[in-house]
Structures are given as structure tokens and as C-alpha cells.
Design a protein around this motif. Structure first.
Motif, PDB file in Angstrom:
ATOM      1  N   TYR A 122       0.726  -1.170   0.077  1.00 13.46           N
ATOM      2  CA  TYR A 122      -0.117  -0.076   0.173  1.00 13.46           C
ATOM      3  C   TYR A 122       0.784   1.204  -0.072  1.00 13.46           C
ATOM      4  O   TYR A 122       1.895   1.184   0.589  1.00 13.46           O
ATOM      5  N   CYS A 123       0.350   2.522  -0.658  1.00  9.20           N
ATOM      6  CA  CYS A 123       0.987   3.551  -0.557  1.00  9.20           C
ATOM      7  C   CYS A 123      -0.004   4.476   0.250  1.00  9.20           C
ATOM      8  O   CYS A 123      -0.993   4.365   0.270  1.00  9.20           O
ATOM      9  N   ALA A 124       0.705   5.391   1.139  1.00  8.94           N
ATOM     10  CA  ALA A 124       0.046   6.145   2.154  1.00  8.94           C
ATOM     11  C   ALA A 124       0.630   7.651   1.994  1.00  8.94           C
ATOM     12  O   ALA A 124       1.981   7.727   1.658  1.00  8.94           O
ATOM     13  N   ALA A 125      -0.238   8.668   2.301  1.00  8.42           N
ATOM     14  CA  ALA A 125       0.211  10.038   2.143  1.00  8.42           C
ATOM     15  C   ALA A 125      -0.422  10.873   3.396  1.00  8.42           C
ATOM     16  O   ALA A 125      -1.122  10.564   3.774  1.00  8.42           O
ATOM     17  N   THR A 126       0.330  11.733   3.676  1.00  7.66           N
ATOM     18  CA  THR A 126      -0.020  12.941   4.652  1.00  7.66           C
ATOM     19  C   THR A 126       0.563  14.255   4.601  1.00  7.66           C
ATOM     20  O   THR A 126       1.627  14.415   4.011  1.00  7.66           O
ATOM     21  N   GLN A 152      -5.660   1.551  -2.463  1.00  6.69           N
ATOM     22  CA  GLN A 152      -6.252   0.150  -2.313  1.00  6.69           C
ATOM     23  C   GLN A 152      -5.228  -1.122  -2.271  1.00  6.69           C
ATOM     24  O   GLN A 152      -5.794  -2.191  -1.835  1.00  6.69           O
ATOM     25  N   GLY A 153      -4.236  -1.016  -2.486  1.00  5.05           N
ATOM     26  CA  GLY A 153      -3.106  -2.038  -2.520  1.00  5.05           C
ATOM     27  C   GLY A 153      -3.047  -2.674  -3.631  1.00  5.05           C
ATOM     28  O   GLY A 153      -3.678  -2.801  -4.617  1.00  5.05           O
ATOM     29  N   THR A 154      -1.626  -3.190  -3.762  1.00  2.26           N
ATOM     30  CA  THR A 154      -1.549  -4.136  -4.807  1.00  2.26           C
ATOM     31  C   THR A 154      -0.697  -5.520  -4.354  1.00  2.26           C
ATOM     32  O   THR A 154       0.273  -5.229  -3.601  1.00  2.26           O
ATOM     33  N   GLN A 155      -1.256  -6.571  -4.787  1.00  4.64           N
ATOM     34  CA  GLN A 155      -0.289  -7.842  -4.433  1.00  4.64           C
ATOM     35  C   GLN A 155       0.840  -8.155  -4.870  1.00  4.64           C
ATOM     36  O   GLN A 155       1.063  -8.072  -6.219  1.00  4.64           O
ATOM     37  N   VAL A 156       1.993  -8.426  -4.076  1.00  3.04           N
ATOM     38  CA  VAL A 156       3.181  -8.899  -4.693  1.00  3.04           C
ATOM     39  C   VAL A 156       3.359 -10.258  -4.162  1.00  3.04           C
ATOM     40  O   VAL A 156       3.350 -10.520  -3.015  1.00  3.04           O
TER      41      VAL A 156
END
Length: 124
Positions: A95-99, A116-120
Motif C-alpha cells: 500500500y502507499c499512503a500520504a499525509t 487500495q493496495g497491490t499484491q506482490v
């Protein structure tokens, strides 16, 4: 409306590489602290890497130091996570996140906005 969309996940063999992308909209990536996290089902989220707002300084978890590289492209308004020398234990949803609440990024779960996420999956 602020939005983050991850892409680039997939299946890769051990020792291989993947490059994840986090496309941002509603804000500019160099004005926000942005981080990559990963999580397995039923487990806590783990901070992997992050990049400061402004000066672009970066941090890495010990588990990925020397193998993963975070970067950003202001023109494309996208943050990347280059993952090399992948191991089985790197298998997670990323997941990426920001603030904007702080400019010096952290690897703890303190971000306001999440993708929303990406599967690795790393498997032979």
C-alpha cells in the motif's frame, strides 16, 4: 478529492524485481510525506519505505534496505518503489499512503490517505 492508486504488483521469482507505482491525484507528491507499507492477511501493517515532503529524503525498513528504492516523479505525480532481489518473505499486499500532517516521513501507521493496495507474490 485526494486519491492514491497503486499498480505494478504481480508474481515474480525469488531474486527478481518489480517496480510499484503510486499515482496521486488531488495533491502534488512533493508536498506530502508518502510511504509504502505492506501487510499480510491477519497481520499488522509494516512500514517499508518513505519519502519526505520537500527535500525528498528517504527512509527504509531494515528488512528491505539495500534492495528497495523509493523515488518520486513530480511531473507524473507518482511515487515508485523499485524492489530488487525479491525474497519469498516479501510476499504481501503493498500500500502507499500520504499525509500533510508532517513533512518528515515515518514508517509508522500515521498516514491519512491510503491506496487500495497491490499484491506482490514472490514464488518459484
Amino acid at each position: 478529492q485526494l486519491k492514491l492508486v497503486e499498480s505494478g504488483g504481480g508474481l515474480v521469482q525469488p531474486g527478481g524485481s518489480l517496480k510499484l507505482s503510486c499515482a496521486a491525484s488531488g495533491f502534488t507528491v512533493d508536498h506530502y510525506a508518502i510511504a509504502w507499507f505492506r501487510q499480510a492477511p491477519g497481520k499488522e501493517r509494516e512500514g517499508v519505505s518513505c519519502i519526505n515532503a520537500g527535500d525528498g529524503s528517504t527512509k527504509y525498513a531494515d528488512s528491505v534496505k539495500g534492495r528497495f528504492t523509493i523515488s518520486r516523479d513530480v511531473v507524473k505525480n507518482t511515487v515508485y518503489l523499485q524492489m530488487d532481489s525479491l525474497k519469498h518473505e516479501d510476499t504481501f499486499v503493498y500500500y502507499c499512503a500520504a499525509t500533510i500532517l508532517f513533512s518528515s516521513c515515518v514508517l509508522s501507521d500515521e498516514y491519512d490517505y491510503w491506496g487500495q493496495g497491490t499484491q506482490v507474490t514472490v514464488s518459484s
